[in-house]
Each structure stands twice: as structure tokens, then as C-alpha cells.
Enzyme design. Structure first.
Site, PDB file in Angstrom:
ATOM      1  N   CYS A  79      -3.239  -4.425  -7.932  1.00 63.26           N
ATOM      2  CA  CYS A  79      -2.928  -2.998  -7.967  1.00 63.26           C
ATOM      3  C   CYS A  79      -3.139  -2.405  -9.346  1.00 63.26           C
ATOM      4  O   CYS A  79      -3.184  -1.194  -9.505  1.00 63.26           O
ATOM      5  CB  CYS A  79      -1.500  -2.754  -7.503  1.00 63.26           C
ATOM      6  SG  CYS A  79      -0.338  -3.787  -8.377  1.00 63.26           S
ATOM      7  N   SER A 139       0.824  -1.213   0.000  1.00 61.68           N
ATOM      8  CA  SER A 139       0.000   0.000   0.000  1.00 61.68           C
ATOM      9  C   SER A 139       0.857   1.261   0.000  1.00 61.68           C
ATOM     10  O   SER A 139       2.009   1.260   0.456  1.00 61.68           O
ATOM     11  CB  SER A 139      -0.902   0.007   1.229  1.00 61.68           C
ATOM     12  OG  SER A 139      -0.142   0.343   2.363  1.00 61.68           O
ATOM     13  N   GLU A 167       6.550  -0.427  -5.421  1.00 61.37           N
ATOM     14  CA  GLU A 167       5.368  -0.527  -6.249  1.00 61.37           C
ATOM     15  C   GLU A 167       4.213  -0.447  -5.280  1.00 61.37           C
ATOM     16  O   GLU A 167       3.932  -1.382  -4.540  1.00 61.37           O
ATOM     17  CB  GLU A 167       5.384  -1.856  -7.005  1.00 61.37           C
ATOM     18  CG  GLU A 167       4.558  -1.846  -8.263  1.00 61.37           C
ATOM     19  CD  GLU A 167       3.308  -2.625  -8.017  1.00 61.37           C
ATOM     20  OE1 GLU A 167       3.367  -3.856  -8.068  1.00 61.37           O
ATOM     21  OE2 GLU A 167       2.256  -1.985  -7.747  1.00 61.37           O
TER      22      GLU A 167
END
Lengths: 488, 488, 488, 488
Positions: free
Chosen positions: D296, D241, D262
Site C-alpha cells: 500500500c 482496500s 489502513e
């Protein structure tokens, strides 16, 4: 003096001699070549008719100069080529004028060539300091693998008349930047652009022997052969017709020289029914009629999908009707003459052949009377696949239209030739654009554009259109890859 | 059966036929070539004597297969080549045995070749998915410049007998990975390694027509010519002698084919007085006598600086005296036979020529009596510069020593030949190492090492030693660069 | 006027204001920073003491300008940066003078910095048109994988006083060429070089908002924080001390900005017993005392192998004794003052610490009386490993010598610090050169040279010396990689 | 035993311990984490609850192992990673089963992840031997510029539960191939995939200490901090996150570590009126609902042009209605549960917020009763721009539709977020495809496709979505660039 025939700001850019080992020289036997303006048939001046002996001297001079030039750092090559580029910029107007006078193309187009020509010098100057080698991870723990680039040596450069300046900088710029020395043979129709460039290189401080120029016409056979067989030469770069390309390539094999060839094309130009028709017409005009059709990447075969065929043809004819053909040095002229009588004869042959096979003459179709080798911009419709014009380069202002039905069909037609330089098509669909671009058997594809040339892109063909690429990473064509194993 | 002559774990790896369009085939007229073991002169078996007709069929099959194979994704090419590589590993022992039996090199060396051969398949498989194109920043805001790589088409591959397996995977692996199809002509002396490899490719699921093999001996002239002139072939890759290389290169020019050539060398091996002498002797042994001197990167001319000349010569002689020459299949043998009678004759000629010019025979010097084409490892000292052995490849177990005084002198000697494949030298000084490595006119330099070959490095020569590079980025030699301008 | 204090040919290069959105501006509250000449303590002039409000305006201006600047073609960025580079050349003498007056380094060294500074503009201009993307072979037959580069956006640039000009062009040149816009915070000690550069960029036609300069001293805390936390900024490039680097890096994390940092080093300089001692002494002089030791790549710890330790020390002392320390603007001066009082205090602390731990003072050791912050070039011998000078950057003219016995020992010493910018060593043995170069835990290694900086090489450190690389491919630090999957 | 809960062919792949220095270990205090199946809430087993002490040990082990692992040749790294890849292939079925049981995704999708996971190992193995350095032409004739790549050192790897296997190989594969050693912290929800992978690495012969795994849940704060601040660690790679990313990035700054992040995205998915609507619906289904919306790169905001809005919405609803939601291990299930209760709560919050702002519920909208954390696939229409769902990642099965009119408008909406990971759109027009792809402020764009992930492409985001790129040339993120100047 003949120099005044050019009407330059600086007449000293016109040179009437060859250039060997840093000296301007005549032919040993005093022979000369007459150069004329194709738009007027007026005499522009003479250059030497050199032969075997002068060629050998030029190669010898280049070989001697290579011994020191090869040791210049990349930074020094960068500097020389940059300086030449800057000097070139300064004389843009004169250089463009020379092009128009000896080649015939309109002045605006000649200026375009000047910018294009200069862009190669700038590009290669910048490439000189980027001739990176490589360190390759070693499988053996006691070795380090290093790869470096080194100049190949003496280069023979043979160029055509349709881009009197740009075809030279495209090769010579790379050679200089790489650390090579060169012997240049410009075409007999347009030697003055080449010689002016060398004069500028001279002023830029390029050392004697690094660039040499041999002008020739009658002796071209023996000069070309020497340039491609002399064992001191390690690289040949040629732009010109496919038959000559094959001949020189054959010569090169005897001593295993490296060869870059950009030979003839026969470019298809395809308009699909999902194209923007206005854009396609504009693209076809630029692509087909630039230089009066005398470039190797000109559209030679225009295929239009049936549902838009009539509309495309009529819009194209409208545009062509607005051309102003004439002496390119005059204001407002859009299209100049062909280079010489032989060029006109080929055009005439292609037109009559097409008509005899059922094609229809939509516009033009005949030479323009008066002095100068002018031919009317021409449109042929319904040209059958087996017409000559669909099977060899016309190199003239003839748009040959053929109707097609399906993508598959037109790809088959487009690829059914032994050459493959450029190809063009118009379509808005992203899937078709990738698909057709991949399927065309050519070295360069223009999608939704009729103009593709830039110094930064890899220029060259596949099949019998050539070997190697210019611009882009083209400096590598003038360098050898050397592997060095460092034993620890 | 003759297969049993090989004594393999899996006899079915021995094939006695050519391979066209996925089928094992005989010559149309039933002709055959006899293959013998150079260590024993015993018969190993026959393969077909194919000719023009079979060659045309093979090219036709490759051309047909290319239409689908070119559309395989890079990932699929990666998979096929990887699978072949894995299958190859599984049969390492048998494949090494085949090499020793048909080529003569000791089994340990044959195993080394197997690993080397496999490394090309692995390397090129990995390269397949890395055939990156480029996006080039556009000077024109309405265009996007994209460059992609595509397979060239049908490839003709012609290979030599000194590395019966590795020279094939070095070319075929690249061709497969690139998306090309191929016609392979292995040498008549060592066809079984090639055919075994194709059998494995077949098992790995490579589709019919993608790989084709034509075996030939008597008809080699017409087969080679067809492979290099047929208009369907777009690329030739050859490893072999310089005269044949020039011939094939000449053939290629008629249709403007791309050519990769690795021809003969004449490698200098220099020992400077600041070298580690023991290391230099060891390097010279490996470099000169591997494959009994029958590799194109073998040292051919050994230059030793005067102050250490005598010591180097005596230590070298000591090592050479310890060689065990014999049938390579036997335990403990370090050096095998030459490939055939003609090879021995050349060695004899080089030795007698050198002696007639004043060289001294330090060791060996004569063929070894008995069956098999064995020649005693030989050392010549004080060989003058004009001796034949200093001017052409010996391709045999003869170490030719010449004394020198200065770095400048030895560089002049080293570079005074028309070829330039590999060069070697020993020195501990970091400045000299870079300086001499840069000055040697060769494609590959070994510094403080006698062995340079790895799949990952660019292998190839300059001057008359060849064109192009294998291994490393060599997959590019099998691909065309295509430029696509996206008009927005 | 204070401008006349500089004695320039063209006084208008001296600017006393910040630069925001194309306008020269004062601090909102009228505050000013006094800039003095470190060689004379004389006043050079004032620049604004800007704060948070001005910084926000500068960022806002850069953000607005980015919306159009990002759409310039690579060719246009090339042009702007080239033009700036040319303008810079024209004012070389004045720019060098400014450097010497505000920084103190001798004029010859300042001219060297000017050339170095200009080389970044030229290099990055050329990189602009080479920001190649990639086409990646797709594993999925219906997708085409294209990778492009795009400018990251607004960049915050913070630079040090030791290279008042070159540290700015190294960052700003890359930012401009990449298509980014920038806010620059020059150091309060040397703002005039930065402002002169911006004046030239202005003349070169760089649009308003593309470059903005905020000068600050007292408010540096809040200015720096804003530059590193404002959400409109997407990239931070900093050269300076390690503690500040860590602070700014921490700020950047809150909004996930990209960061390039070049922080402090503590360079080892090793002389092995197989070195060319004269060359090593010369290298140590250049490496240790350039800029009076105030560069981040200066040698900080000199390790000399025991057998040559005494000789090296004595030859070094001889050279140092010949230095002419003084006002760098005067003819013949080889070394100038330190930048300010704090710098002298650190040098004094390092010397007294070393001596208290047993080191011996060979030469110098004290500040030079009179105006200006001059310190005598100093040599310390037998400095123990735990001395302060061996554990943190001195940033002053102190050569600290330590004796060592073995390669292993010295590598351990050299690597036993938390930073790793540059490292140097002298040895002639090619094996040791590779071995030690690989083993040193630094970003840059000089072997047999004391000078490594060139625009073309990747400049930067490992461990706590920084992140990212400048020069070389450094334009990429200012670009985002974007992947585009084209579904067909 | 709990291992039997997995029903594997080879139960020994299930490990209930962490892995430090080549040994399977418990938490020092014996604490454990309970892992449950999200589809059934059944217990799957325990892993150790490790803390600071274990983390320090793991780092220490990695540091020690690095001293030898860094010296492995690239070829050896290639071999280790390849071997692991092969072993992985062999256990594909079991590994997929573990993924489904601990993560919940349907078995078919888990198998897809396995292939994806393996593709990273293969890719990086191949990259190991291609970590090329560079030779840079030197401006100084006495220097040679060589650039090499070296492993950074110990790497901390922190991964999420949504790809329990692939996120580890994507990082660990690169680290191993580069020559780094690693400490891995898998998520407490899905540790078994990570541990099984390490077991295979162990079997593949990866030496002790090269890979270490610390499992933790309650102590994640202190473990994460140690992994990002310990001075022996030189690189952090995190996927998860955005808030955690910022925290860890901040930790890294204190010791100037290299960081790859990422973090979260908020991907726009745009359907233009010139799209192929069927393809767009299919793309939206794949892009939005894969992993039940828990990736994601899932579409988070679906923008549809007004003229096709209604049709798109209805076709989408039709497809969603056909989903089979349930336990992923069962045949025919297309969509599994969310990972845990907190995930459901966020989804509920996003839906109720959108409805409260005027959005309409088209399909689904509520959790599915019974055991397991299932939520009905949901479609919301007319979601206003200011809804929560348009401003932060939902990470659940909710398709949020918003109508737009013009390209300019939708680009503004799409870019109006602080993050930028992926973006998607459908359009057939080649001009729009390039234009919109360039204008989206994201790291990855899918045009006419809803799936973009491949190991060969650069994966990563811009703005607050992350730093660095994985896959593609991602091995470089684990290597330092070292410049070596060779003084001759």
C-alpha cells in the site's frame, strides 16, 4: 529626581530600594550603589548596597511565604503569572527605555528584549497548569504507581546585565509558575529593570515574600555565597560567567541543592561552500553583533570554507561599515556601547593578541573616543586557531574569521573548546545539515539562521557551558518529582 | 582456588581483576584487596587495589570507545543491553549466590535483588529506542524547531555494597542504553557481583572500553577525585552516603559535570489509627528489616498513633521474635549479618543513645556472639524526637517506635530532618492518603505498603537525599538535550 | 426589536443571521426559525432556516479559508484564540444572560457555563503552541525520523442546547487553535449564544471563512448529512443524542472522516456505606439536578447501600424540598424549566413506568402548571433494575434511588448498560476508591464528588457514549500525525 | 500430507484449522478453502470455510477471556508478548518459507517481513509497561485529577495477503499488549502465516480465548459484518482496500466502535532536479517494485522534473532490465508473481488505459507466459495526469513516469487524489525538503529514501487512506482513556 533621568511615562516604575517580604527597603547600613548609563557615563540613580543580613532576611521571607504559596493551585499560579505578563505588556515602552538606559543596547533591540522577556511569563503561566504527573503501570497488582510534581521550595536567582529583563523572567517566571518563592540578585549594572518588574509583580498581587530582591555590588561575594549555601534554599539558578558558575556550583554541593546554570559559550559560526552566502552574511551580522557582541550565544569564531572565504569577508565588511554606533536611545542607532571599561579592555586584548599571531585587521579595531564605553565594530581575518579569541569568549563586537578546507577539519576546530553553548552553520544540503548539527558539541544549533532564541525551545549548554534547560519544559527545573505508591 | 569458595555452577564468573579497555588487569603495583564473607569472616578472594594511574587509563579507554559507541543506533544499544539482560537471566542462581556470599543477605533476598537488577537492564534496553526528541511549533515561519537527545559522554559510576548488583545495572544499564561509556568503581566489600556482570557484558559483545571497572579501597580518595574531576568525564552517578555525595558533588562543580546522586535517607514510617494494623505490621517488617535494615529506603523512624501504639508494638515484637538470623546461604535464614564491624558500632551507638534518653528496649539490643557481624533484630519504644536514631540513618536492624497524637504533629516530626528519600504511612482514608503523601518532604512515598522499589518508577530523593531520578525516565540523566533550529 | 428582549448591555451581540465567509446572511429562501424562552414561552427572536445550499457555501468558504489559515504559525493561532477569549471575558454578563434566556438555566449556572466556556478558549490557545511533534530514534543510521502535527482541514461542528456556549468553544476553540476552519451548526433552541460568540470572533479578527455558522431546524436532516458527507470536510465533531450520533457516524464512513462523538450517558451514582453521607447528598444534588438534570453527565441512577439507604433518601428529600424552581433570570431561583414539551413527556414516561413497576414517589412527580415547561424536582425510591429510567437517559430532574447490598452487585448493575459516559461513587476507603473507579465501564469517574468537568481533563465516554476526548489533549483530535523520514 | 508441501524444518507449524477458545477447529459444516502457491498454482493445503456461527463463537470466547485477561498486569502482558516474540525468532526460517509459498514474494523479502513482523511484537511488548496515565493539575483544591489507560475489550482484526505475517503482529501485538482479546480474520490467500503465529502464541502460553482465528472466503461478507456489528466487540482494526474499509467503517457506526483503518494509497514519488539521481533511481526501484508493487505504500505515480527526466527514465529502465522474475523460493530471484489472476487483470487495464491516452511503453508491459501469475516489470513514460494509473492504486509492477516543470505544479498533481497514505521525493535542498514534506497531503513522507516502514514510527494515512496510526504509540488505539477525579 533621578527617576526623571529615565524620562518614563510612569516614573514610579523606577525603584531605588531592594524588596524584602513585600516591602521596599534600604541597606541596613545605608550604603548605595551608583548606576550609570554606559552610553553617556551619566548617573542614572542609586540602589542599596545590601549584604549578608539583608540576604538572610530575604531568604527567611521567601521561606515563610513558601508555606502558603506552595499550596496555591496550578490555576492560581497560572493567574498570577498571566496577570504579571499583562501588566508588563502595558508598560512595554517604559521597560524598554529602562533597558536601553542602563544596558546601552539600542531601543529597538531593547523592545525586542521586552517581547522576549514577556514571552517567558506567558509561557510559564501556561506551563503551570501543565505540570503533569504520571500514572505508571504497576508490576504489582496491589499497587498503583502515581508520580506528581511539587515545587522545590525557595529559589536563589542570580542574573547578568546583558539581558536585564529577560534573564529574570526566564527564571522568575518559571519559579512562580511552579509554586516556588524566590530571592533575586540582579546585577549592579542593571538593577532598575529587575526592580521595575518586581513593582509590577507587586501590583499584580503576588503576595509578600514570594519575590524578594537583594541588590549588591561590593558585597556580592558574601551575598552570593549565602544564596547558595543557606540550607533553606533548595534551588539555584544562575546565568553568568563560567568562573562564577563553578564557584556557585561548588557552594551548592554542600547542601545538595538543585542547580541550573547557563554559563559562557564560545560559539562557532561555520559557512560551508554550499551555503547561501547572502543569508550567511546576514546571519553573521545578527549573531555576532547583536548587543554589540555581548550575548552568550553570539558567534565568537567564524569559520568560512576556503572557496568562498574572500567573498564572505568582503560582504561582511560592507555590512559592518554601515553600522551606526551610538547612544541607543537615539533614533537610527544600530549598535550601542559596551557595558563598561573592563569589557573594552578584554576586546582590546583579544584583538592585539590575534594580530600579534598573524591575523589581519579588516575593519574597526579601536575604541571610539568620547564619553561612553564605545568600541568600533571590528573584523579580523585569518585568525589562527591558537589565538585567545578562538579560545575564550570575547563578549564584544569583534568578528574573527578563520579559513577552513573540509567539514571534518572545521568540526574538529569547532569542538576543541571546553564549553558548548551554541553553534551555527550555513549549508543548503539536507544531509550535511543533519550531520553537522549532530556533530557540534553544543546545546543549541542554528542552521541557516543566526538567531535561535525563543521561549518555547530548550535553552542551555553542554560541557562547561552549563546545566539544565530554560524555556520549553524548564518549569520542571523548579519542581521535584514525587513518587506515590498507593497500596490498595 | 578462591573461585571454588563460591560454589558456583560456573566458576568462571568469578573474576579477580579489574577491567580496562576490554582487558582483565591487575593493579600496576600488584596490590590487592581482601574480600571476606560477613557471615563467616572467611576469605572470599582478592581483587586489585587500583589507583590514580589505572583510573586515568580507564577514563582514557572509555573516552576512546565513546567515539564509536556514541554512533551506535538506539536499536544497537537496545540489542546490547537486551543481550546482557538475557545472559544475566541464564546465570541467575550463580549471581544470587555471589551476592549472598559477599553481602550477607539471605539467598531468597539475593534472588530478589537479581530480578530487580535484571529489570533495570530490560527496562533501559527498551528505553534506548524511546529516547524521543521533540518538534516544537515555531513562532517564526522560516524556522523549524527540532530537539534531539544525545549521550553525554564518559560516565563515572560509583556504587555501594548493599545492592552489589542492582545499583550497578541501575546506572550502567542506563549509560549503555543512552550510548555512553563508563568507568565503574564498585565497593571494596562486594566487587565480585560487579565483575561477574562485566564478564557477562563482555560475553554479550559489548566492545572494549565501553565498560571499565576500577576496584579500590585504600586509594578510594584519589580514585574518586579523579573520576569526578577528570575533564573527559561528563557525568557522575553515585549512590552512597550523604557526606561522600557532597564531596563528589563538590568535585564535579569544577568542570560543571552533570551529577546524579542517591544519598542517605532517614525514612519515617507512620501508622495512623485508621490503618489496617496487620498490614502495617507486615509493611514495617519488610520496610525496616529487609537487608537487616541496610537499605537507604528502610524505615528509620516508626511513628504510631497513640490509640493503636501498644497493639502495634506488641504485634511487631511478635513478628520480630520469629526471625531466623544467620548465614544467608543456609536454608530458612530470614536475616543475615551486617556488612562489617563499623556497621555494628553505629547500631550500638544509636541504641545506647536512645536508651540514655528514655527509650525502652522491647526486643533484641545486642550483637550476636560468634563469628560474623550479626546483630539481634531490635525494637525500641518511646524513642524521643531528639534521639540520634531519629536524626540520622541507622542502617541496621533497629525499629525505633515513637508515639504521636495528631496528623499535623507527625508531619512536623517526619519532615524535621535535612534529608528526604522515602516515607511510608498506613491509613485507609482516601483523603488522608493523598494529603499526607503530598505533605511528606521526600522523593518517594509508600502508602499502605512497605516496599516501593520497581524499575519503572522514578527513584530518588529531595533535600539532601540526592539529585536526579533513576529507573523510569532515568535514561535522560545520561543524555544531553540538543536544540536544532532548521532555517528553511 | 427582538434584541431588546434580551436586555443586554450591548444589544449588538444578538445576531439574527447565519454567518458564511465573513458575512452575516439570511436563508436563501428567507425562511426563519422562531426561538422562544422556555421559562416564559415568550418569543426571543428569529434566525434563518438554512438548508443544503447554504451548507455547501459554508463548507466551500471554510475550504478556501483553510488554504491560508493552515499556514498561520501556532503562535498566530494562539493569539487569535487568546484574543477571542479576552473579548469573551469582557461580555461575560451579557453572554450569561443570553444563555439563561434561551436555555432556561438559572443565571448563576449560566455564569458558571460562561467561565467553563471561556476556559476552553484559554486552554486551547495555550495548546496551539504545544502541538509538539516527535523525533523518533531511527533503527537505520541513514534516516532521521521526524513526526509533526498538521491541522486536518475543514471541520463540521454540531452542538446541543444544554450548554449553548461551552459545547461550541470546546470544539471550535480546538479547531481554531489547531489551524482548522469550521462550519458550526448550533441547535435551533439556542442559536443566539453561538451567534454572539461568532460576532466576538469576528471582532477579534478571525479571518472570513475560518468560522461559519449555519442555523437550521426543519432542514436539519439534509444539513447534517451534507456536513458529514461532503468530501471537503475532514473531521466531524458532534455532541448530542446517541441515535443521531450513530447516524452521523454512519455518514462519515463513506469518506473516511475522522469523528469525535460525545453522545448520551446513563450515569450511575453509588453511595457505599463507608461514605461521608452529607457529602454524598450534596454531590447527588449537584450531579443530578444541575441544569434540571439536562446534562449528559448527570446522575441517572442512584444506588445506595442498604444500611444507609433510608437516611440518604430522607436527607436528599430534605435538600430537594428547598429548591426554588422558576424563571432563571430572577434572583434566588435555583432550578429552571426543561427545554421544551418533549423533554417533559420523557420525564413523565420514566416516572410512570417506574411507579408501575413498584417504585415509590418520594417527592415531586408532576409538571408545574402555568406557562413555561417546568417540572417539579422528583425523587423515586426502590426503582427496580428493569425500569426504563435505569436503562436510558432521563434528561430531567428525577432522582431514581435503588438499594444494593454488595460492591460486586452494584458494579454489575452499574455496568449493565450499552453506554458509558460518567460514573460517580462515594466511599472513604482508598482501596475501594481505586477498585471501583477502575471497574466502572465509563469514560469519567467522580469519586467523592458530583462535579467532574474541567477544561484540563479528558472528557468523553466509552461503549456507545462516544469516541475521542475533548479538553485536555483534545487539540490532537483536530490534527493529523505526519511522519517524515529524512534520508541523509 | 500437505504440510510437507511447505518443506519446513518443523511441519507442525502448518495448521489446517481455525482457532477458537484455545482449540483448533474445523468449519461446522466441514467446508474448506483451497490455498495455492501463486508462483506455481500448486495446491498448498486447505483451511476451514467458516461462517457466522463460528464467528459468534469466537467473539464469545474472546469476550469471556477478556474478563480475566484485562486484569493481567502490564508486566504480564509484556511477558506474554515477549515470549511470543522470542518463539517467533526461533522459527524465522520456517515462517519466511510459509510467506513465500503462500504470497509469492522472494525468500529474502519474506525474511525481511519476518523481521518486520517480529519487530512489532517486541515493540508492543515494551509498550505494554509504558501505557502511562497522567496526573493533571487540578483547578479545584479538593480534587486530584488522575487519568489511566484501560484495554478497550474484544477486538476484531482483519488483515490482507500482501504482508501475511506483519499485518497481523502489527495489530495483534498491540491488542495483546494492551490487555485486549481478539478475533482475527486472515485473508483466504495467505492463512498459513496467521495460523502458524497463533500456534506459537499457544505455545507461549497465551490463555484460551485471548486469540481466536476465523478463516473464511465465500462467507467473508457475513463474517466481516458480524465482526463489525456484534455489540461485544469494541474495536475494529482493518488493513485492506478502501471500498471494504468504508463498508466496515459503516458497520462500526451502528454500535459506535472505535476503528483503526489502513486502506489504499496512491503514492506520488517525486524527483526534483537537485536530487542525487542515482539515489533516486535506487529509491524508486525499492519503493515501486518491492512485493512486485503489491504494498500500500508502493510508489504509484513517479513525477520527474523535466531537466533530468530522460536520464532518470533511462537509468531506471537499466535497473529494471536486470530483475530476475520467478518463483521466490528459488535462489537469486528478485521478484515474484502477483497474488492472483484478478491482480494481473488490473495491471493490464492500467497499462492499456495509459497507452491509449498517449503514454509510451519503455519496458515490459505483458504477463509472463507459463504457470503462475507473473507479470513483467513495466515502465511507462509520459503518462498523462488523467490516466487511470494516476488516479487509483495499481498494486502491480508498473512504474508510471510523468514529467513536471515546477515544485508548485507537482505538488498540485501529487495532492489531487482523494487518498493520502505515503509520498516520496528526492531533493538535496534542506528548505525544499521541509517545504515539500509539509505540503504533501499524506500520512507518511519519505525524503531521499524509498523505504519508510519501521515498527517505531506512526504508520497510517490521511484523507480516505485511513484512520489511526499503528506502531509507535499505536497501543493507545487499543486502550480507553479513563479520567478519575479523586475527591479528598
Amino acid at each position: 529626581s533621578t527617576a526623571s533621568a529615565f524620562g518614563l511615562k510612569e516614573g514610579s516604575l523606577i525603584k531605588h530600594q531592594g524588596f524584602i517580604d513585600g516591602k521596599w527597603v534600604d541597606a541596613k547600613d545605608g550604603s548605595k550603589i551608583l548606576v550609570t548609563n554606559p552610553a553617556t557615563t551619566e548617573e542614572l540613580g542609586h540602589v542599596p548596597e545590601m549584604g549578608l543580613a539583608e540576604t538572610k532576611e530575604a531568604i527567611e521571607a521567601a521561606s515563610k511565604a513558601f508555606q502558603t504559596w506552595k499550596k496555591t493551585t496550578a490555576k492560581a499560579s497560572h493567574f498570577s503569572t498571566s496577570t504579571l505578563s499583562c501588566l508588563r505588556d502595558k508598560h512595554e515602552d517604559d521597560l524598554a527605555r529602562i533597558i536601553t538606559l542602563e544596558n546601552g543596547k539600542p531601543l529597538a533591540e531593547a523592545k525586542g528584549e521586552c517581547i522576549y522577556s514577556a514571552s517567558f511569563l506567558e509561557w510559564y503561566a501556561e506551563e503551570a497548569v501543565r505540570a503533569y504527573g504520571e500514572v505508571v503501570p504497576s508490576a504489582v497488582s496491589s499497587l498503583r504507581n502515581v508520580v506528581i510534581k511539587q515545587p522545590v521550595g525557595v529559589v536563589s536567582i542570580l542574573t547578568p546585565w546583558n539581558f536585564p529583563s529577560a534573564m529574570i523572567t526566564r527564571k522568575l517566571g518559571a519559579a512562580l509558575a511552579a509554586g516556588c518563592t524566590a530571592v533575586v540578585k540582579p546585577p549592579p549594572e542593571t538593577p532598575f529593570s529587575a526592580l521595575a518588574l518586581v513593582e509590577l509583580a507587586n501590583r499584580a498581587g503576588v503576595p509578600p515574600g514570594v519575590i524578594n530582591v537583594v541588590t549588591t555590588q561590593t558585597n556580592v561575594g558574601e551575598v552570593g555565597k549565602e544564596m547558595c549555601t543557606n540550607h533553606t534554599v533548595h534551588k539555584i539558578s544562575f546565568t553568568g560567567s563560567t568562573p562564577v558558575a563553578k564557584l556557585l556550583y561548588g557552594y551548592a554541593s554542600g547542601t545538595m541543592k538543585k542547580v541550573s546554570i547557563e554559563a559562557g559559550g564560545n560559539s562557532p559560526f561555520i559557512v560551508f561552500d554550499d551555503a547561501d552566502i547572502d543569508a550567511a552574511v546576514e546571519g553573521a551580522i545578527a549573531c555576532k553583533f547583536r548587543g554589540s557582541g555581548q550575548t552568550c550565544v553570539c558567534a565568537n569564531r567564524i569559520y568560512v570554507q576556503s572557496s568562498i572565504y574572500a567573498e564572505f569577508a568582503s560582504r561582511l565588511a560592507e555590512k559592518v561599515a554601515a553600522f551606526k554606533v551610538g547612544n541607543g536611545i537615539e533614533q537610527g542607532i544600530t549598535h550601542g556601547p559596551l557595558i563598561h571599561e573592563r569589557a573594552i579592555e578584554k576586546v582590546e586584548k583579544h584583538i592585539s593578541d590575534a594580530i600579534s599571531r598573524g591575523a589581519q585587521l579588516v575593519h574597526g579595531g579601536a575604541r571610539i573616543p568620547g564619553s561612553g564605553s564605545f568600541f568600533a565594530p571590528t573584523i579580523l581575518a585569518d585568525v589562527p586557531h591558537d589565538a585567545l579569541i578562538n579560545n575564550e569568549e570575547t563578549f564584544g563586537p569583534v568578528a574573527s574569521l578563520t579559513k577552513f578546507e573540509t567539514e571534518e577539519e572545521v568540526l574538529k576546530l569547532a569542538n576543541d573548546v571546553p564549553v558548548g553553548l551554541a553553534g551555527y552553520f550555513y549549508s543548503r544540503d539536507v544531509g550535511r545539515v543533519w550531520r553537522v548539527a549532530e556533530a557540534l558539541e553544543v546545546g543549541m544549533v542554528g542552521t541557516n539562521t543566526g538567531i535561535i532564541s525563543q521561549a518555547v525551545i530548550p535553552f542551555g549548554g553542554v560541557k562547561e557551558s552549563g546545566l539544565g534547560r530554560e524555556g520549553a519544559h524548564g518549569i520542571e527545573e523548579y519542581m521535584n518529582t514525587k513518587f506515590i505508591a498507593f497500596g490498595l
